[in-house]
Write an enzyme that holds these catalytic residues in place. Sequence first.
Site, short mmCIF file in Angstrom:
data_model
loop_
_atom_site.label_atom_id
_atom_site.label_comp_id
_atom_site.label_asym_id
_atom_site.label_seq_id
_atom_site.Cartn_x
_atom_site.Cartn_y
_atom_site.Cartn_z
CD GLU A 170 27.44 0.71 61.18
OE1 GLU A 170 26.35 0.64 61.79
OE2 GLU A 170 27.99 1.79 60.90
CG ASN A 216 26.41 4.58 56.26
OD1 ASN A 216 26.19 4.72 57.45
ND2 ASN A 216 27.55 4.12 55.78
CG ASP A 249 30.05 4.54 61.56
OD1 ASP A 249 28.96 4.73 61.02
OD2 ASP A 249 30.82 3.64 61.21
CG ASN A 308 28.61 7.03 58.76
OD1 ASN A 308 27.81 6.25 59.23
ND2 ASN A 308 29.79 6.63 58.30
CD GLU A 312 31.87 -1.88 54.74
OE1 GLU A 312 31.04 -0.97 54.55
OE2 GLU A 312 32.64 -1.89 55.71
#
Length: 303
Positions: free
Chosen positions: A35, A121, A233, A179, A145
């Site tokens: 990510e 995030n 995302d 997100n 996570e």
Amino acid sequence: MIIPNPYEALDPRFRDLIQPNAHLRRIATGFEWTEGPVWFADMQVLLFSDIPADRMMRLTPDGQVSVFRQPSDYSNGNTRDRQGRLVTCHHGTRSVTRTEHDGSVTVLADSYEGRRLNSPNDVVVQSNGDVWFTDPTYGILSDYEGFRAEPEQDAHHVFRIDARTGRVQAVIDDFVQPNGLAFSPDERVLYVAESGSSHDPDVPSVIRAFDVGEEGRVSGGDVFATVDAGLPDGFRLDTEGRLWTSAADGVHCFAPDGALLGKILVPEVVSNLCFGGPRGNRLLITATTSVYSVAVNVSSALG
């Protein structure tokens, strides 16, 4: 790993944005969940998070991979501010931090109205220095996570940190799970992904668009685009205001009017992406266990 012709053109305009002879390449693999890619052009290096492994990785154009930071407090989204500093969201400490040029770390936010944040995030920095970030609960839903915990906030907000005062302000509060987020090139529009379908199939997989006014005031929030595979995302915009977003089957490219122009198909679920490479014309894609790269005919709206 080389994947030839990964393109699915759904609109003739998409053909001008890609290099038909450019293959999708897997340039690094073996991670748990990648990510937060962010490109440092001055150092020619990509940094990204491997969230469950509690580390941030460093990747050079020649494919050399090394650990940048471990532990990383379960870092997720990353970006750079206009001074070239790294800004990071952490699930572990439920905070947003800035890594200074001397390597020290400054906490920009870890609470709102006296209560801990959920699990920051993704993050973007406005040209005036304001930091905007999303605060869903993914990092506290389990110990995978982050650390399982009960949320202390009464909503899953999009927040803004005022660059002048450091004040944390809740600017949007009607997402199930906000997100990815990014600004249009002129910063008049803020795009935010709704990824609540990860746990509730009745939540639409959409990206919403908000008008941005003075002092961080936002209005609107209409649906800009719907992702037809999985959920949105992380995403980025190019110089012409086209939005390139993650999806279950790859990267989807939307025109400024919300039309789906085409897809770059990736063999793993994509989490995020950024523009980078020596000439700024490569799409660098974090996808489940790997990082992929493909040359395109566009570059980042951030310059």
